[in-house]
Design an enzyme around this catalytic site. Sequence first.
Site, mmCIF file in Angstrom:
data_model
loop_
_atom_site.group_PDB
_atom_site.id
_atom_site.type_symbol
_atom_site.label_atom_id
_atom_site.label_comp_id
_atom_site.label_asym_id
_atom_site.label_seq_id
_atom_site.Cartn_x
_atom_site.Cartn_y
_atom_site.Cartn_z
ATOM 1 N N ASP A 31 0.863 -1.180 0.000
ATOM 2 C CA ASP A 31 0.000 0.000 0.000
ATOM 3 C C ASP A 31 0.906 1.240 0.000
ATOM 4 O O ASP A 31 2.138 1.124 -0.128
ATOM 5 C CB ASP A 31 -0.989 -0.036 1.188
ATOM 6 C CG ASP A 31 -0.311 0.156 2.537
ATOM 7 O OD1 ASP A 31 0.941 0.242 2.593
ATOM 8 O OD2 ASP A 31 -1.030 0.225 3.554
ATOM 9 N N CYS B 112 3.069 -3.205 4.174
ATOM 10 C CA CYS B 112 2.184 -2.093 4.524
ATOM 11 C C CYS B 112 2.816 -1.405 5.733
ATOM 12 O O CYS B 112 3.989 -1.658 6.036
ATOM 13 C CB CYS B 112 0.736 -2.555 4.761
ATOM 14 S SG CYS B 112 0.439 -3.541 6.232
ATOM 15 N N GLY B 113 2.086 -0.555 6.417
ATOM 16 C CA GLY B 113 2.699 0.190 7.520
ATOM 17 C C GLY B 113 3.240 -0.727 8.609
ATOM 18 O O GLY B 113 4.395 -0.623 9.020
ATOM 19 N N THR B 114 2.384 -1.622 9.065
ATOM 20 C CA THR B 114 2.791 -2.577 10.104
ATOM 21 C C THR B 114 3.103 -3.960 9.555
ATOM 22 O O THR B 114 3.698 -4.776 10.262
ATOM 23 C CB THR B 114 1.648 -2.756 11.123
ATOM 24 O OG1 THR B 114 0.497 -3.235 10.404
ATOM 25 C CG2 THR B 114 1.320 -1.448 11.834
ATOM 26 N N HIS C 70 7.562 -31.114 9.704
ATOM 27 C CA HIS C 70 7.073 -29.822 9.216
ATOM 28 C C HIS C 70 6.228 -29.994 7.962
ATOM 29 O O HIS C 70 5.258 -29.266 7.745
ATOM 30 C CB HIS C 70 8.240 -28.865 8.964
ATOM 31 C CG HIS C 70 9.045 -28.617 10.197
ATOM 32 N ND1 HIS C 70 8.473 -28.181 11.365
ATOM 33 C CD2 HIS C 70 10.365 -28.788 10.460
ATOM 34 C CE1 HIS C 70 9.398 -28.074 12.308
ATOM 35 N NE2 HIS C 70 10.557 -28.444 11.785
ATOM 36 N N ARG D 184 2.767 -30.859 9.066
ATOM 37 C CA ARG D 184 2.000 -29.682 9.519
ATOM 38 C C ARG D 184 1.511 -28.849 8.333
ATOM 39 O O ARG D 184 0.368 -28.377 8.323
ATOM 40 C CB ARG D 184 2.881 -28.786 10.403
ATOM 41 C CG ARG D 184 3.434 -29.450 11.625
ATOM 42 C CD ARG D 184 2.378 -29.651 12.710
ATOM 43 N NE ARG D 184 2.955 -30.391 13.823
ATOM 44 C CZ ARG D 184 2.851 -31.723 13.971
ATOM 45 N NH1 ARG D 184 2.164 -32.447 13.097
ATOM 46 N NH2 ARG D 184 3.420 -32.326 14.998
HETATM 47 C C1 RB5 Z 1 -2.058 2.599 6.497
HETATM 48 O O1 RB5 Z 1 -2.105 3.789 7.202
HETATM 49 C C2 RB5 Z 1 -1.963 1.438 7.465
HETATM 50 O O2 RB5 Z 1 -3.159 1.267 8.142
HETATM 51 C C3 RB5 Z 1 -1.576 0.166 6.739
HETATM 52 O O3 RB5 Z 1 -0.421 0.380 6.022
HETATM 53 C C4 RB5 Z 1 -1.304 -1.054 7.575
HETATM 54 O O4 RB5 Z 1 -0.387 -0.776 8.592
HETATM 55 C C5 RB5 Z 1 -2.465 -1.809 8.055
HETATM 56 O O5 RB5 Z 1 -2.335 -2.909 8.615
#
Ligand code: RB5
Length: 153
Positions: free
Chosen positions: A9, A67-69, A136, A139
């Site tokens: 993203d 993505c961000g996290t 493994h 699984r």
């Molecule tokens: C975007 O701001 C953020 O919400 C997205 O990148 C992500 O971290 C969501 O899980």
Amino acid sequence: MLTISVSSDHAGYELRRKIADHLIELGYTVNEHGAVSATEAQSYVSAGKEAALDVSEGRADRGIVVCGTGIGISIVCNKVHGIRCALCTDEYMARMSRQHNDANVLALGARVVGYGLALSIVDSFLAEPFESGGRHQVRVNEIAEQENEYFRK
Ligand code: RB5
């Protein structure tokens, strides 16, 4: 050489671009999807789906999504048939995700790991083989059986 599908993203855009350049430099074929800039919002849902489908449908050997996290995009990828997506924050997790889980998609959080660590995690993920044939494998087969039991493609 493997084909890697990378996607992100907007929050993962800068890191995704660095990863794509890194992979191309190493000689991988790269399918790149997702946000077109860090400022134009794109949902991690559509971004993750594109890379996951590349792997699920055989257009890529592995996926790397950002993505961000890393959390949202990993959840999305794990809802696609045949995908075992691992959200990793260090090289140990990346190696284990390959050895034990045969992970075929790596998720990273651009707001969690720095560029140097992220590229090192990518290298570990791509270098590590799956320990096939033993416990493994049993699984991973169980995961596939459960997926076939509860989900449709
Ligand atoms: C975007 O701001 C953020 O919400 C997205 O990148 C992500 O971290 C969501 O899980």
